[in-house]
Scaffold this motif. Sequence first.
Motif: not given
Lengths: 113, 113
Positions: B1-3, B47, B49
């Motif tokens: 999970x990335x923000x 991260x 994605x």
Amino acid sequence: MAEISTEAQLATFINVFPTKPRDQQRLVDLIVKAHEELIRHRPGYVSGNVHRSTDGYQVVDYTQWARREDFEAMVRDPAVAPHFAPIGELTQGRQCAYDVVYSHAGEGGTTHE
Amino acid sequence: MAEISTEAQLATFINVFPTKPRDQQRLVDLIVKAHEELIRHRPGYVSGNVHRSTDGYQVVDYTQWARREDFEAMVRDPAVAPHFAPIGELTQGRQCAYDVVYSHAGEGGTTHE
């Protein structure tokens, strides 16, 4: 703050807007205005994220919706056209719907080996 | 999970790869392999994605780094070229560096008015 995750099963829309350095900030301002005044208030909205390329030639809008149909309902609504018209006068974005198929985060990211 | 956040002050790289429906899964597999075997182990990685367009014609790689220089150091490293070569045989991505200038999340996103 938004989260990217394969588990959330959201509908992700990525819109890449080509632009020029002299127009980039104006385009960013128009897209942010559309988010603030319109997009974030629509049913099914999860997040909106606007990115400015450091070279001045791109703006990327990354939005998440609970369901693909939520986004499509917004686009079909005649009331939203006036919000998008000023953006369309500056540039034509290329938008697609996406599924997140891989997401991995490191441990903080500031560690340098 | 990335923000995604305007406050994190990360360097974001978005790479849009045009493809065709018959090649899309192979391209996704190669990009995910590059993330697993190479990218996530590099200094400054935050991260990675990978997004697959539902129409079959795009793959978008969204990566975050502590500093822009971390990404550039990876690209300059001769050891990484073999990892990216199979991707380059399938498609030429268009990559840019970005700053996040707006990020807003709703309350869960599943509420429908």
